[in-house]
Design a protein around this motif. Structure first.
Motif, PDB file in Angstrom:
ATOM      1  N   ILE A 102      -1.991  -9.378  -2.658  1.00  0.00           N
ATOM      2  CA  ILE A 102      -1.546  -7.988  -2.709  1.00  0.00           C
ATOM      3  C   ILE A 102      -0.713  -7.864  -3.971  1.00  0.00           C
ATOM      4  CG2 ILE A 102      -0.210  -6.180  -1.559  1.00  0.00           C
ATOM      5  CD1 ILE A 102      -2.639  -7.080   0.109  1.00  0.00           C
ATOM      6  N   SER A 103      -0.998  -6.852  -4.786  1.00  0.00           N
ATOM      7  CA  SER A 103      -0.228  -6.658  -6.015  1.00  0.00           C
ATOM      8  C   SER A 103      -0.015  -5.174  -6.273  1.00  0.00           C
ATOM      9  CB  SER A 103      -0.951  -7.310  -7.196  1.00  0.00           C
ATOM     10  OG  SER A 103      -2.226  -6.729  -7.379  1.00  0.00           O
ATOM     11  N   ASN A 104       0.763  -4.873  -7.296  1.00  0.00           N
ATOM     12  CA  ASN A 104       1.032  -3.494  -7.715  1.00  0.00           C
ATOM     13  C   ASN A 104       1.537  -2.624  -6.562  1.00  0.00           C
ATOM     14  OD1 ASN A 104      -1.507  -4.534  -9.378  1.00  0.00           O
ATOM     15  ND2 ASN A 104      -0.284  -3.219 -10.707  1.00  0.00           N
ATOM     16  N   LEU A 105       2.367  -3.171  -5.706  1.00  0.00           N
ATOM     17  CA  LEU A 105       2.836  -2.455  -4.518  1.00  0.00           C
ATOM     18  C   LEU A 105       3.903  -1.428  -4.868  1.00  0.00           C
ATOM     19  CD1 LEU A 105       3.061  -2.038  -1.444  1.00  0.00           C
ATOM     20  CD2 LEU A 105       4.623  -4.003  -1.394  1.00  0.00           C
ATOM     21  N   THR A 106       3.671  -0.208  -4.411  1.00  0.00           N
ATOM     22  CA  THR A 106       4.647   0.868  -4.496  1.00  0.00           C
ATOM     23  C   THR A 106       4.739   1.477  -3.109  1.00  0.00           C
ATOM     24  OG1 THR A 106       3.988   1.382  -6.770  1.00  0.00           O
ATOM     25  CG2 THR A 106       5.236   3.063  -5.605  1.00  0.00           C
ATOM     26  N   ALA A 107       5.957   1.756  -2.663  1.00  0.00           N
ATOM     27  CA  ALA A 107       6.138   2.396  -1.351  1.00  0.00           C
ATOM     28  C   ALA A 107       7.269   3.405  -1.454  1.00  0.00           C
ATOM     29  CB  ALA A 107       6.458   1.344  -0.293  1.00  0.00           C
ATOM     30  N   TYR A 108       7.103   4.506  -0.768  1.00  0.00           N
ATOM     31  CA  TYR A 108       8.161   5.515  -0.714  1.00  0.00           C
ATOM     32  C   TYR A 108       7.961   6.351   0.538  1.00  0.00           C
ATOM     33  CZ  TYR A 108       4.522   8.537  -2.644  1.00  0.00           C
ATOM     34  OH  TYR A 108       3.350   9.223  -2.844  1.00  0.00           O
ATOM     35  N   GLY A 109       8.997   7.061   0.936  1.00  0.00           N
ATOM     36  CA  GLY A 109       8.900   7.900   2.126  1.00  0.00           C
ATOM     37  C   GLY A 109       9.833   9.081   2.040  1.00  0.00           C
ATOM     38  N   GLY A 110       9.555  10.047   2.893  1.00  0.00           N
ATOM     39  CA  GLY A 110      10.364  11.256   2.983  1.00  0.00           C
ATOM     40  C   GLY A 110       9.475  12.425   3.342  1.00  0.00           C
ATOM     41  N   GLY A 111      10.089  13.494   3.822  1.00  0.00           N
ATOM     42  CA  GLY A 111       9.310  14.666   4.177  1.00  0.00           C
ATOM     43  C   GLY A 111       8.386  14.430   5.354  1.00  0.00           C
ATOM     44  N   GLY A 112       8.691  13.408   6.148  1.00  0.00           N
ATOM     45  CA  GLY A 112       7.894  13.138   7.336  1.00  0.00           C
ATOM     46  C   GLY A 112       6.756  12.153   7.139  1.00  0.00           C
ATOM     47  N   PHE A 113       6.593  11.642   5.902  1.00  0.00           N
ATOM     48  CA  PHE A 113       5.505  10.709   5.632  1.00  0.00           C
ATOM     49  C   PHE A 113       5.979   9.530   4.786  1.00  0.00           C
ATOM     50  CE2 PHE A 113       3.364  14.644   6.566  1.00  0.00           C
ATOM     51  CZ  PHE A 113       2.328  14.235   7.385  1.00  0.00           C
ATOM     52  N   GLY A 114       5.336   8.390   4.999  1.00  0.00           N
ATOM     53  CA  GLY A 114       5.536   7.226   4.151  1.00  0.00           C
ATOM     54  C   GLY A 114       4.226   6.935   3.452  1.00  0.00           C
ATOM     55  N   HIS A 115       4.312   6.481   2.209  1.00  0.00           N
ATOM     56  CA  HIS A 115       3.110   6.171   1.428  1.00  0.00           C
ATOM     57  C   HIS A 115       3.225   4.777   0.829  1.00  0.00           C
ATOM     58  CE1 HIS A 115       3.132  10.598   1.553  1.00  0.00           C
ATOM     59  NE2 HIS A 115       1.823  10.443   1.597  1.00  0.00           N
ATOM     60  N   LEU A 116       2.132   4.022   0.925  1.00  0.00           N
ATOM     61  CA  LEU A 116       2.038   2.701   0.325  1.00  0.00           C
ATOM     62  C   LEU A 116       0.834   2.716  -0.611  1.00  0.00           C
ATOM     63  CD1 LEU A 116       3.561   2.348   3.062  1.00  0.00           C
ATOM     64  CD2 LEU A 116       2.516   0.119   3.229  1.00  0.00           C
ATOM     65  N   HIS A 117       0.992   2.218  -1.814  1.00  0.00           N
ATOM     66  CA  HIS A 117      -0.077   2.175  -2.804  1.00  0.00           C
ATOM     67  C   HIS A 117      -0.101   0.757  -3.353  1.00  0.00           C
ATOM     68  CE1 HIS A 117      -1.519   3.503  -7.062  1.00  0.00           C
ATOM     69  NE2 HIS A 117      -2.567   3.367  -6.279  1.00  0.00           N
ATOM     70  N   PHE A 118      -1.253   0.088  -3.278  1.00  0.00           N
ATOM     71  CA  PHE A 118      -1.311  -1.304  -3.695  1.00  0.00           C
ATOM     72  C   PHE A 118      -2.744  -1.724  -4.006  1.00  0.00           C
ATOM     73  CE2 PHE A 118      -1.530  -0.992   0.881  1.00  0.00           C
ATOM     74  CZ  PHE A 118      -2.560  -1.840   1.247  1.00  0.00           C
ATOM     75  N   ARG A 119      -2.839  -2.891  -4.583  1.00  0.00           N
ATOM     76  CA  ARG A 119      -4.144  -3.487  -4.875  1.00  0.00           C
ATOM     77  C   ARG A 119      -4.295  -4.718  -3.990  1.00  0.00           C
ATOM     78  NH1 ARG A 119      -6.310  -4.561 -10.968  1.00  0.00           N
ATOM     79  NH2 ARG A 119      -8.451  -5.152 -10.433  1.00  0.00           N
ATOM     80  N   GLU A 120      -5.459  -4.863  -3.379  1.00  0.00           N
ATOM     81  CA  GLU A 120      -5.745  -6.055  -2.577  1.00  0.00           C
ATOM     82  C   GLU A 120      -7.013  -6.703  -3.117  1.00  0.00           C
ATOM     83  OE1 GLU A 120      -5.884  -4.611   1.476  1.00  0.00           O
ATOM     84  OE2 GLU A 120      -7.880  -3.808   1.214  1.00  0.00           O
ATOM     85  N   THR A 121      -6.906  -8.009  -3.317  1.00  0.00           N
ATOM     86  CA  THR A 121      -8.003  -8.746  -3.933  1.00  0.00           C
ATOM     87  C   THR A 121      -8.290 -10.010  -3.140  1.00  0.00           C
ATOM     88  OG1 THR A 121      -7.225  -7.970  -6.086  1.00  0.00           O
ATOM     89  CG2 THR A 121      -8.796  -9.792  -6.088  1.00  0.00           C
ATOM     90  N   LEU A 122      -9.559 -10.232  -2.885  1.00  0.00           N
ATOM     91  CA  LEU A 122     -10.020 -11.484  -2.299  1.00  0.00           C
ATOM     92  C   LEU A 122     -11.178 -11.945  -3.188  1.00  0.00           C
ATOM     93  CD1 LEU A 122      -9.682 -13.569  -0.067  1.00  0.00           C
ATOM     94  CD2 LEU A 122     -11.320 -12.278   1.302  1.00  0.00           C
ATOM     95  N   PRO A 123     -10.915 -12.916  -4.072  1.00  0.00           N
ATOM     96  CA  PRO A 123     -11.936 -13.343  -5.042  1.00  0.00           C
ATOM     97  C   PRO A 123     -13.292 -13.631  -4.377  1.00  0.00           C
ATOM     98  CG  PRO A 123      -9.841 -14.409  -5.515  1.00  0.00           C
ATOM     99  CD  PRO A 123      -9.683 -13.694  -4.188  1.00  0.00           C
ATOM    100  N   GLY A 124     -14.315 -13.081  -5.002  1.00  0.00           N
ATOM    101  CA  GLY A 124     -15.677 -13.277  -4.495  1.00  0.00           C
ATOM    102  C   GLY A 124     -16.051 -12.319  -3.377  1.00  0.00           C
TER     103      GLY A 124
END
Length: 162
Positions: A102-124
């Motif tokens: 898991i890389s490039n993780l960004t997370a934030y919340g407010g206004g009733g919602f939480g958001h997670l943005h990330f990259r997931e990699t499994l080679p091959g």
């Protein structure tokens, strides 16, 4: 001797002041739907970041769900099933897949919602970017949506994904 007493008193006072003013880590979210106030946005932001860290960095879905998903959990992913225990079972197996990063993780919340943005990699197997959207009740998550996009390496936009 008096100097030692004064130093001891100052050290004790300083320690007590930090205990009284430092926020304590949350042991579990607050599922109160009536929770409001100027600190709610800050609490939801902290919850989203802590949830993301426990779930995606520590790779411990059970711990994350125990802390932030105490009850009903509505799942909108077409390959998932609603329910807290269903999510824990599926995600525990997935997140602990050997080689998954898991890389490039960004997370934030407010206004009733939480958001997670990330990259997931499994080679091959896959390389994709994911955005999770979680609905709060108070500071607890009760509902989830997500989208995933495959990273091909042939994207025209140099700003793609992040």
């Amino acid at each position: 001797m008096r100097f030692l007493w004064l130093v001891s008193l100052l050290a004790t006072t300083t320690s007590l002041a930090s205990v009284l003013t430092d926020p304590k880590p949350v042991s579990q979210c607050d599922l109160n739907p009536k929770i409001k106030g100027p600190l709610l946005q800050e609490k939801q932001d902290a919850a989203a970041k802590d949830f993301a860290h426990i779930f995606l960095v520590e790779k411990d879905p059970k711990k994350a769900w125990d802390k932030y998903v105490p009850g009903e959990y509505i799942e909108h992913n077409p390959f998932g099933v609603s329910g807290r225990e269903n999510a824990i079972a599926f995600l525990t197996g997935f997140i602990q897949t050997p080689g998954l990063t898991i890389s490039n993780l960004t997370a934030y919340g407010g206004g009733g919602f939480g958001h997670l943005h990330f990259r997931e990699t499994l080679p091959g197997e896959f390389d994709r970017v994911v955005i999770d959207r979680l609905r709060f009740v108070g500071t607890c998550f009760v509902e989830h949506w997500d989208v995933a996009q495959v990273v091909t390496g042939e994207e025209t936009n140099p700003l793609a994904w992040f």
